[in-house]
Each structure stands twice: as C-alpha cells, then as structure tokens.
Motif scaffolding. Structure first.
Motif, PDB file in Angstrom:
ATOM      1  N   ARG A   1      -9.854  19.056 -11.278  1.00 27.01           N
ATOM      2  CA  ARG A   1      -9.007  20.043 -10.596  1.00 27.01           C
ATOM      3  C   ARG A   1      -7.716  19.390 -10.094  1.00 27.01           C
ATOM      4  O   ARG A   1      -6.638  19.985 -10.177  1.00 27.01           O
ATOM      5  CB  ARG A   1      -9.777  20.672  -9.421  1.00 27.01           C
ATOM      6  CG  ARG A   1     -10.854  21.659  -9.827  1.00 27.01           C
ATOM      7  CD  ARG A   1     -11.340  22.485  -8.637  1.00 27.01           C
ATOM      8  NE  ARG A   1     -11.961  21.643  -7.611  1.00 27.01           N
ATOM      9  CZ  ARG A   1     -13.246  21.318  -7.598  1.00 27.01           C
ATOM     10  NH1 ARG A   1     -14.064  21.760  -8.552  1.00 27.01           N
ATOM     11  NH2 ARG A   1     -13.741  20.560  -6.626  1.00 27.01           N
ATOM     12  N   ALA A   2      -7.824  18.156  -9.611  1.00 26.67           N
ATOM     13  CA  ALA A   2      -6.657  17.460  -9.067  1.00 26.67           C
ATOM     14  C   ALA A   2      -5.598  17.208 -10.133  1.00 26.67           C
ATOM     15  O   ALA A   2      -4.391  17.248  -9.838  1.00 26.67           O
ATOM     16  CB  ALA A   2      -7.078  16.140  -8.427  1.00 26.67           C
ATOM     17  N   VAL A   3      -6.003  16.963 -11.382  1.00 27.08           N
ATOM     18  CA  VAL A   3      -5.029  16.696 -12.449  1.00 27.08           C
ATOM     19  C   VAL A   3      -4.699  17.959 -13.245  1.00 27.08           C
ATOM     20  O   VAL A   3      -4.038  17.889 -14.290  1.00 27.08           O
ATOM     21  CB  VAL A   3      -5.532  15.580 -13.403  1.00 27.08           C
ATOM     22  CG1 VAL A   3      -5.724  14.281 -12.644  1.00 27.08           C
ATOM     23  CG2 VAL A   3      -6.814  15.988 -14.136  1.00 27.08           C
TER      24      VAL A   3
ATOM     25  N   ARG B   1       0.839  -1.204   0.000  1.00 32.98           N
ATOM     26  CA  ARG B   1       0.000   0.000   0.000  1.00 32.98           C
ATOM     27  C   ARG B   1       0.876   1.256   0.000  1.00 32.98           C
ATOM     28  O   ARG B   1       1.790   1.403   0.789  1.00 32.98           O
ATOM     29  CB  ARG B   1      -0.901   0.006   1.238  1.00 32.98           C
ATOM     30  CG  ARG B   1      -1.845   1.184   1.336  1.00 32.98           C
ATOM     31  CD  ARG B   1      -2.849   0.993   2.466  1.00 32.98           C
ATOM     32  NE  ARG B   1      -2.177   0.767   3.748  1.00 32.98           N
ATOM     33  CZ  ARG B   1      -1.723   1.755   4.527  1.00 32.98           C
ATOM     34  NH1 ARG B   1      -1.861   3.008   4.165  1.00 32.98           N
ATOM     35  NH2 ARG B   1      -1.141   1.459   5.674  1.00 32.98           N
ATOM     36  N   GLY B   2       0.602   2.165  -0.940  1.00 29.55           N
ATOM     37  CA  GLY B   2       1.262   3.455  -0.989  1.00 29.55           C
ATOM     38  C   GLY B   2       2.599   3.503  -1.687  1.00 29.55           C
ATOM     39  O   GLY B   2       3.148   4.579  -1.896  1.00 29.55           O
TER      40      GLY B   2
ATOM     41  N   GLN C   1      -0.223  10.513  -5.665  1.00 37.12           N
ATOM     42  CA  GLN C   1       0.035   9.350  -4.822  1.00 37.12           C
ATOM     43  C   GLN C   1       0.241   9.756  -3.364  1.00 37.12           C
ATOM     44  O   GLN C   1      -0.239   9.087  -2.447  1.00 37.12           O
ATOM     45  CB  GLN C   1       1.248   8.587  -5.352  1.00 37.12           C
ATOM     46  CG  GLN C   1       1.415   7.218  -4.737  1.00 37.12           C
ATOM     47  CD  GLN C   1       2.513   6.431  -5.389  1.00 37.12           C
ATOM     48  OE1 GLN C   1       3.359   6.983  -6.097  1.00 37.12           O
ATOM     49  NE2 GLN C   1       2.542   5.132  -5.170  1.00 37.12           N
ATOM     50  N   GLU C   2       0.941  10.876  -3.167  1.00 40.09           N
ATOM     51  CA  GLU C   2       1.137  11.362  -1.797  1.00 40.09           C
ATOM     52  C   GLU C   2      -0.195  11.764  -1.168  1.00 40.09           C
ATOM     53  O   GLU C   2      -0.449  11.515   0.004  1.00 40.09           O
ATOM     54  CB  GLU C   2       2.090  12.561  -1.806  1.00 40.09           C
ATOM     55  CG  GLU C   2       3.534  12.227  -2.159  1.00 40.09           C
ATOM     56  CD  GLU C   2       4.190  11.323  -1.132  1.00 40.09           C
ATOM     57  OE1 GLU C   2       3.821  11.415   0.059  1.00 40.09           O
ATOM     58  OE2 GLU C   2       5.050  10.513  -1.508  1.00 40.09           O
ATOM     59  N   GLU C   3      -1.064  12.394  -1.979  1.00 36.97           N
ATOM     60  CA  GLU C   3      -2.337  12.873  -1.450  1.00 36.97           C
ATOM     61  C   GLU C   3      -3.332  11.743  -1.203  1.00 36.97           C
ATOM     62  O   GLU C   3      -4.078  11.763  -0.216  1.00 36.97           O
ATOM     63  CB  GLU C   3      -2.963  13.876  -2.431  1.00 36.97           C
ATOM     64  CG  GLU C   3      -2.202  15.186  -2.554  1.00 36.97           C
ATOM     65  CD  GLU C   3      -2.776  16.072  -3.658  1.00 36.97           C
ATOM     66  OE1 GLU C   3      -3.729  15.624  -4.339  1.00 36.97           O
ATOM     67  OE2 GLU C   3      -2.273  17.197  -3.827  1.00 36.97           O
ATOM     68  N   ARG C   4      -3.342  10.732  -2.087  1.00 40.84           N
ATOM     69  CA  ARG C   4      -4.414   9.731  -2.055  1.00 40.84           C
ATOM     70  C   ARG C   4      -3.956   8.364  -1.571  1.00 40.84           C
ATOM     71  O   ARG C   4      -4.794   7.498  -1.304  1.00 40.84           O
ATOM     72  CB  ARG C   4      -5.055   9.620  -3.446  1.00 40.84           C
ATOM     73  CG  ARG C   4      -5.697  10.945  -3.854  1.00 40.84           C
ATOM     74  CD  ARG C   4      -6.184  10.953  -5.273  1.00 40.84           C
ATOM     75  NE  ARG C   4      -6.729  12.261  -5.585  1.00 40.84           N
ATOM     76  CZ  ARG C   4      -8.000  12.490  -5.900  1.00 40.84           C
ATOM     77  NH1 ARG C   4      -8.863  11.506  -5.937  1.00 40.84           N
ATOM     78  NH2 ARG C   4      -8.415  13.702  -6.175  1.00 40.84           N
TER      79      ARG C   4
END
Length: 541
Positions: free
Chosen positions: A418-420, A319-320, A479-482
């Motif tokens: 907005r995220a992308v 995970r992550g 990836q850091e955010e989600r």
C-alpha cells in the motif's frame, strides 16, 4: 545550460521535398493496434523527434519503416515512401538492399546490436562490403577514418578489439560509426543514449547530428527525453497509444503544448524546487579513506594491469538525509555505493556504521549493519526472481526479523505494498507488471524491514519521464514518513536536483567536489561538475 533548440531551420526545411513520407501507417496484431493512422514527412537534413512513453508506438513506427517489426506485429495499412519508392510494397531483396545502405538504424543498446563474437573491424567492414564497391584496403582506410571521426583514440587497435572491451559510450560511438559509414540517406535513432551518462549522451548525439548534417541525412529520433528533443530536433511528433496527438516545430511544441498529454510530459521534466534545510541527524554511515582495487585480468601471454576504482574516499551519510553520488560512467560511483554496503570488499580504509567498524569480519556489528541497510538496483527486471510472486519477493527480507510470525509478515507486506502504491498486487509475477511497477516492488523490498539506510543505484535511469517523476516522488514521500537515509547514485543531475540534500561529484574514482544541492547546482567550482551540468538535458524556461 539551457537546452533550447540550437538551430532554427524549419522554414528552410519545409521548402525541400520530403525524403521519407509515411501515410496512414497502421501496425498491429488482429484487432490490437500498436500504431494507428500515423502520417509524417522528413526532409533531407531534417531531424524529426518521435516522442512518447513506453507503449506509445514510437519504436514500432521506426521499425515498420525498415520492415523489422517483432514477431506477432505486422503492417496492416498505410504507405512508407523513401524518395517515392513504397517500402511497404518492395520485394524482400530490395528491402535488404536498402537496409544499412540507404537507411541506417542506431539501436538503444549497442551491446545487443553488436556481435560479441566478431571484431569491431569485421562488423564495420560488413556494411561497406554489402553496400559499396570498395576493396579491402579502401574499406579498412574508410573504417579507420570514421573511427577517428567519432573520436576513438586508437582506431587501428579498435579494429582488432571486441565489443566487450569498450564502455557503453564507446560502443555507441562504434555503432554510430558502423551505421554512418555507408552514408545513409535516412537514419533512425531509437533511444540511442538511454543507457549513457549525460556527458557520453551529449557527445554521441552531437556526433550523430554533425555526421548527419555533413551527409544531408534525415534523422528520425525516437525518444522519451524532452531535453534531447529541445536541443536537437527541428520538429516533434508526440505519440500516445499509437496515435499522433500533437506535432509542430519542436520549440513550439515544448514551450506551448496544446494537448493534455504533451503538457503532462513537459510537466514531468525534473525540477529543482526550494527545500528548507534539513536538521542534521547522527552520522549513520561513514567511510574513511575507502579504496577499492580490481586485479588485472590474464590474457594469453600477458596480464593486464589492475585498476584502483575508488581512491581514498571520505564520505558521511546522516540519519534522514539524501546524499547524491553523481558522475559519468566509469567514475567509480556504483563501486563506491556497493563498497559502502560491503557488496564489494574494500581494499583499504574504514567503514563505520553508527561509530562501529564494519569493514571486515562477521562480528555482531557487521550483522546489524547488513540488516539495517538495503539496496534498490538499476534494473528491477533482472533483480527480481521471475519464478516468485512479487509478494514472496518483498517478504523475503523478513526471514531475518526475529519474533515475526506468518500473519505478522503478511500484514507487513500488505502495508508495504500500500505504501508504494501497489495494493493487492502481491500475487502477480514480475513479468505481469510494467517497468514502473517493478521498480516500486524493488523499493518495497528495500523498505519492508524499515531500514536505516537505502542505497538507490540508478533507480530511474531506464524509466519514462512520467514514471520517473512518480518514483522520485515516492522515494521522497517514503523517506519523509519513515526517516531512512538514502545514498542516491545517478548520472542524471535532473533527478538528483529533485531528491538530494547534499551532492558529491565523482570523477576517476575520487570525489572532486561536494556540497549542499543548491551550492553545487548554482555555483559549481570544478570543471567536471560544470561539464556535467552543461550536458544535463533541460527545457528552456
């Protein structure tokens, strides 16, 4: 290995008369100018790199020399002189005589430029029949000798084969052989290795340069890859919006760029920055002894043997984390990535998602697995439906989201755009976006359901360096955010160095080396890993 220039010849070349002179070239349609006032010379035996992003005018410049501009564009001004003869003013019959004989061109995609309905022998012999006085037997002998020269293992069998029977690297070698057979005085190479892995790229370009030096051929190398410019070019011209903004010896242009745009291109080269170790999460997806077999194809009187594309692979993704799967074309990495998502059915082994077997069947565990995993494809243009608006494309995965009404779906789509970095673009169609924007849409589609795992299959290989840098930064940020895990499949070790936590090296269907990113890059143990690293384009510090 540093790809600094391997030959210092500018002084020697400057003393020789120009083979090709382009003066004040302008190409456009009406008031629009794709190329605006471009001038340069190339001496016999010199390699001149034309550098810039998509839309900079570099390909239009190369095609204008041959008179092969696409419909709608035309040469509006300027002179193009080959050994004093102005190609812009010669009659069409003379231009056809020069094409393929005095001037050769290697195109970006050999499968498009090779005729799929003709054998390799017929296509190689065509140039010799038009531009030489050799008889049939002499033409055949010359073709076989050239195929040997470009390292085709069975040249006689190759003459009877068709383009689709070869890999991308082999097709590009065949294309190079066809172009170099008449020994042209000028070779235009338009992004000749963009679709190739690093090993095939280095082999093809080494062959091209070697053949050019043997024949004293001048080379115009059209590329956006500064690593290739550093390794192969004598001089470089940097183009932006149809104009030359900087020119000079390649080493000088790349090591001490004067123009802001050149500095932007140089800064976009992939970099391996220090990264703190990531805390180990739970094992999300695990392959145990995974194999994938492809059955042999039937021919008229025989059946070709099958192939084991993936050979008993063990792989964990936590995970992550970002696990990079690297290797040359045909190594099995894309097949493995698709098998991990069950887009290709494994022939053997187990696939466990959060500890539950999802190898076969349509159980609840398999359904949960499918909904929790998404993929980003290499070519967003072919994976996005051209009939749908991009907002509809991104919203489509939410059909399986239980309890989400239309308003909630619209809000999630707007948040994802907005995220992308594409706010307000959901009403556009794919053809109305640039390549980088389309790849952002593909990423938006993959993350809109907030998946646990994203498989990114060569997501930046077809993009310019500056756009590639933006997409890699976007993947890291999301990836850091989600917190999703990522299986990053690539032949580009430069891109891998930017995003990976762990690296697995794949050769001929098997994992030959694996470890943390820095261990693989700083102390590779397997010869294949070292060969991949040596072939990776990079600038000298």
């Amino acid at each position: 290995m540093s790809m600094a220039m391997q030959h210092d010849r500018p002084g020697m070349l400057a003393a020789r008369a120009a083979l090709l002179s382009v003066e004040g070239l302008r190409v456009g349609a009406g008031r629009f100018s794709a190329v605006d006032g471009v001038s340069f010379d190339i001496a016999p035996g010199e390699i001149l790199a034309l550098v810039g992003e998509s839309g900079s005018g570099k390909t239009a410049t190369g095609r204008a020399i041959l008179g092969l501009l696409p419909p709608g564009l035309e040469r509006q001004a300027g002179a193009i002189r080959l050994e004093g003869e102005d190609l812009a003013r010669v009659p069409p019959a003379r231009l056809r005589e020069l094409r393929g004989g005095a001037i050769g061109m290697v195109f970006q995609e050999p499968m498009v430029s090779l005729n799929p309905a003709m054998t390799i022998g017929a296509q190689l012999g065509e140039a010799l029949a038009l531009h030489s006085s050799l008889g049939k037997e002499a033409q055949r002998a010359a073709c076989i000798a050239m195929l040997k020269r470009v390292q085709i293992t069975d040249p006689e069998g190759c003459l009877r084969a068709y383009p689709h029977e070869f890999s991308g690297g082999m097709r590009q070698r065949i294309m190079l052989a066809a172009v170099m057979l008449p020994k042209p005085r000028l070779l235009i190479a338009d992004e000749p290795t963009t679709a190739l892995d690093n090993l095939a790229q280095a082999e093809v370009l080494d062959l091209m340069v070697e053949l050019a030096h043997e024949n004293g051929t001048a080379v115009l190398l059209v590329t956006h890859n500064l690593g290739l410019v550093a390794r192969y070019a004598d001089r470089a011209l940097v183009m932006q919006r149809g104009r030359v903004v900087e020119e000079g010896p390649a080493r000088q242009v790349l090591s001490a760029p004067r123009h802001d745009y050149t500095r932007l291109l140089v800064s976009a080269m992939p970099q391996r920055l220090p990264r703190p170790p990531r805390p180990q999460g739970e094992v999300l997806l695990e392959a145990r002894g995974l194999t994938v077999d492809y059955p042999g194809r039937s021919r008229l009187f025989r059946r070709l043997p099958g192939k084991r594309a993936v050979k008993g692979v063990d792989l964990e993704i936590r995970r992550g984390e970002t696990v990079a799967l690297v290797g040359g074309s045909g190594s099995g990495k894309t097949t493995l990535g698709r098998a991990m998502l069950r887009l290709v059915q494994p022939s053997g082994g187990q696939l466990l998602f959060r500890g539950k077997d999802v190898t076969a069947g349509s159980t609840g565990a398999a359904r949960d697995f499918r909904l929790a995993c998404q993929i980003v494809f290499q070519d967003p243009y072919s994976s996005l439906d051209p009939r749908q608006r991009v907002g509809e494309i991104v919203a489509e995965p939410l059909r399986h989201e239980a309890g989400m009404d239309a308003a909630a779906r619209a809000a999630r789509v707007a948040e994802t755009f907005r995220a992308v970095g594409l706010p307000g673009m959901d009403r556009r169609f794919p053809h109305q976006l640039s390549g980088g924007q389309r790849q952002r849409v593909a990423i938006a589609r993959a993350i809109v359901r907030r998946p646990a795992l994203v498989v990114a299959d060569e997501p930046v290989s077809a993009l310019d360096m500056t756009v590639q840098k933006q997409i890699l930064a976007l993947v890291r940020q999301l990836q850091e955010e989600r917190g999703f895990a990522c299986l990053f499949i690539s032949h580009d070790l430069g891109a891998v160095a930017e995003v990976a936590d762990r690296v697995l090296v794949m050769q001929d269907g098997a994992i030959v080396e694996q470890g943390c990113r820095d261990a693989i890059f700083d102390a590779p143990r397997h010869p294949y890993t070292r060969a991949l690293l040596d072939a990776t384009p990079r600038l000298a510090p």
